[in-house]
Motif scaffolding. Structure first.
Motif, PDB file in Angstrom:
ATOM      1  N   GLY A  29      -1.971   9.486  18.228  1.00 27.87           N
ATOM      2  CA  GLY A  29      -3.266   9.006  18.947  1.00 27.87           C
ATOM      3  C   GLY A  29      -4.558   9.756  18.863  1.00 27.87           C
ATOM      4  N   GLY A  30      -4.404  11.237  19.053  1.00 24.91           N
ATOM      5  CA  GLY A  30      -5.670  11.993  18.950  1.00 24.91           C
ATOM      6  C   GLY A  30      -6.014  11.870  17.415  1.00 24.91           C
ATOM      7  N   LEU A  31      -5.387  12.086  16.386  1.00 24.89           N
ATOM      8  CA  LEU A  31      -5.866  12.047  15.142  1.00 24.89           C
ATOM      9  C   LEU A  31      -6.291  10.629  14.665  1.00 24.89           C
ATOM     10  N   LEU A  32      -5.509   9.451  15.162  1.00 22.92           N
ATOM     11  CA  LEU A  32      -6.027   8.121  15.210  1.00 22.92           C
ATOM     12  C   LEU A  32      -7.445   7.818  15.599  1.00 22.92           C
ATOM     13  N   ALA A  33      -7.903   8.518  16.790  1.00 25.59           N
ATOM     14  CA  ALA A  33      -9.096   8.456  17.537  1.00 25.59           C
ATOM     15  C   ALA A  33     -10.125   9.265  16.768  1.00 25.59           C
ATOM     16  N   GLU A  34      -9.836  10.179  16.216  1.00 24.84           N
ATOM     17  CA  GLU A  34     -10.755  10.863  15.045  1.00 24.84           C
ATOM     18  C   GLU A  34     -11.064  10.049  13.944  1.00 24.84           C
ATOM     19  N   ILE A  35     -10.116   9.319  13.254  1.00 23.57           N
ATOM     20  CA  ILE A  35     -10.305   8.655  12.161  1.00 23.57           C
ATOM     21  C   ILE A  35     -11.125   7.581  12.432  1.00 23.57           C
ATOM     22  N   LEU A  36     -10.700   6.739  13.799  1.00 19.12           N
ATOM     23  CA  LEU A  36     -11.566   5.551  14.057  1.00 19.12           C
ATOM     24  C   LEU A  36     -13.203   5.937  14.405  1.00 19.12           C
ATOM     25  N   SER A  37     -13.510   7.159  14.660  1.00 18.79           N
ATOM     26  CA  SER A  37     -14.659   7.627  14.802  1.00 18.79           C
ATOM     27  C   SER A  37     -15.549   7.900  13.417  1.00 18.79           C
ATOM     28  N   MET A  38     -14.663   7.979  12.267  1.00 18.27           N
ATOM     29  CA  MET A  38     -15.482   8.004  10.929  1.00 18.27           C
ATOM     30  C   MET A  38     -15.321   6.724  10.306  1.00 18.27           C
ATOM     31  N   ALA A  39     -14.215   5.928  10.488  1.00 20.04           N
ATOM     32  CA  ALA A  39     -13.933   4.851   9.549  1.00 20.04           C
ATOM     33  C   ALA A  39     -13.848   3.439  10.176  1.00 20.04           C
ATOM     34  N   ASP A  40     -13.775   2.329   9.721  1.00 20.97           N
ATOM     35  CA  ASP A  40     -13.643   1.121  10.451  1.00 20.97           C
ATOM     36  C   ASP A  40     -12.062   0.633  10.135  1.00 20.97           C
ATOM     37  N   LEU A  41     -11.499   0.349  10.964  1.00 20.58           N
ATOM     38  CA  LEU A  41      -9.957  -0.245  11.043  1.00 20.58           C
ATOM     39  C   LEU A  41     -10.327  -1.754  10.898  1.00 20.58           C
ATOM     40  N   THR A  42      -9.839  -2.340   9.342  1.00 21.84           N
ATOM     41  CA  THR A  42     -10.041  -3.471   9.183  1.00 21.84           C
ATOM     42  C   THR A  42      -8.579  -4.443   9.583  1.00 21.84           C
ATOM     43  N   GLY A  43      -7.543  -3.946   9.914  1.00 15.85           N
ATOM     44  CA  GLY A  43      -6.619  -4.581  10.249  1.00 15.85           C
ATOM     45  C   GLY A  43      -5.150  -4.014  10.535  1.00 15.85           C
ATOM     46  N   ILE A  44      -4.468  -4.496  11.173  1.00 20.08           N
ATOM     47  CA  ILE A  44      -3.079  -4.111  11.414  1.00 20.08           C
ATOM     48  C   ILE A  44      -2.196  -5.478  11.181  1.00 20.08           C
ATOM     49  N   GLU A  45      -1.269  -5.297  10.354  1.00 23.06           N
ATOM     50  CA  GLU A  45      -0.279  -6.421  10.483  1.00 23.06           C
ATOM     51  C   GLU A  45       1.128  -6.097  10.947  1.00 23.06           C
ATOM     52  N   VAL A  46       1.715  -7.075  11.720  1.00 22.95           N
ATOM     53  CA  VAL A  46       2.879  -6.421  12.247  1.00 22.95           C
ATOM     54  C   VAL A  46       3.854  -7.841  12.267  1.00 22.95           C
ATOM     55  N   HIS A  47       4.967  -7.725  11.621  1.00 19.97           N
ATOM     56  CA  HIS A  47       5.959  -8.884  11.426  1.00 19.97           C
ATOM     57  C   HIS A  47       7.330  -8.648  12.276  1.00 19.97           C
ATOM     58  N   GLY A  48       7.475  -9.538  13.103  1.00 19.93           N
ATOM     59  CA  GLY A  48       8.787  -9.293  13.717  1.00 19.93           C
ATOM     60  C   GLY A  48       9.041 -10.377  14.834  1.00 19.93           C
ATOM     61  N   PRO A  49      10.179 -10.331  15.510  1.00 16.94           N
ATOM     62  CA  PRO A  49      10.471 -11.517  16.534  1.00 16.94           C
ATOM     63  C   PRO A  49       9.332 -11.665  17.355  1.00 16.94           C
ATOM     64  N   ALA A  50       9.307 -12.663  17.818  1.00  9.53           N
ATOM     65  CA  ALA A  50       8.103 -12.924  19.079  1.00  9.53           C
ATOM     66  C   ALA A  50       8.414 -12.086  20.350  1.00  9.53           C
TER      67      ALA A  50
END
Length: 72
Positions: A29-50
């Motif tokens: 979480g902390g690292l991700l927040a730091e990364i998102l302050s410097m970069a754009d998240l273009t997407g996340i894909e998740v495949h699985g049961p509904a």
């Protein structure tokens, strides 16, 4: 869409359930927040049961923006 001048990072991981994804996001979480302050998240894909995908609503809106899920 990225251009030759825009570096893009792609990552893939396998989890047995959504709890695994949520645990991973808690751990970085902390690292991700730091990364998102410097970069754009273009997407996340998740495949699985509904039923598992429904649990993803726990993820914050900043992470869900641009994300897609696919029920299988």
């Amino acid at each position: 869409m990225s251009s030759p001048l825009t570096p893009t990072k792609f990552s893939a991981a396998d989890y047995t359930d959504v709890e695994g994804i949520l645990t991973y996001l808690d751990n970085v979480g902390g690292l991700l927040a730091e990364i998102l302050s410097m970069a754009d998240l273009t997407g996340i894909e998740v495949h699985g049961p509904a039923t598992e995908l429904e649990k993803l609503k726990k993820i914050s809106t900043s992470i869900r923006r641009g994300s897609r899920s696919f029920a299988i």
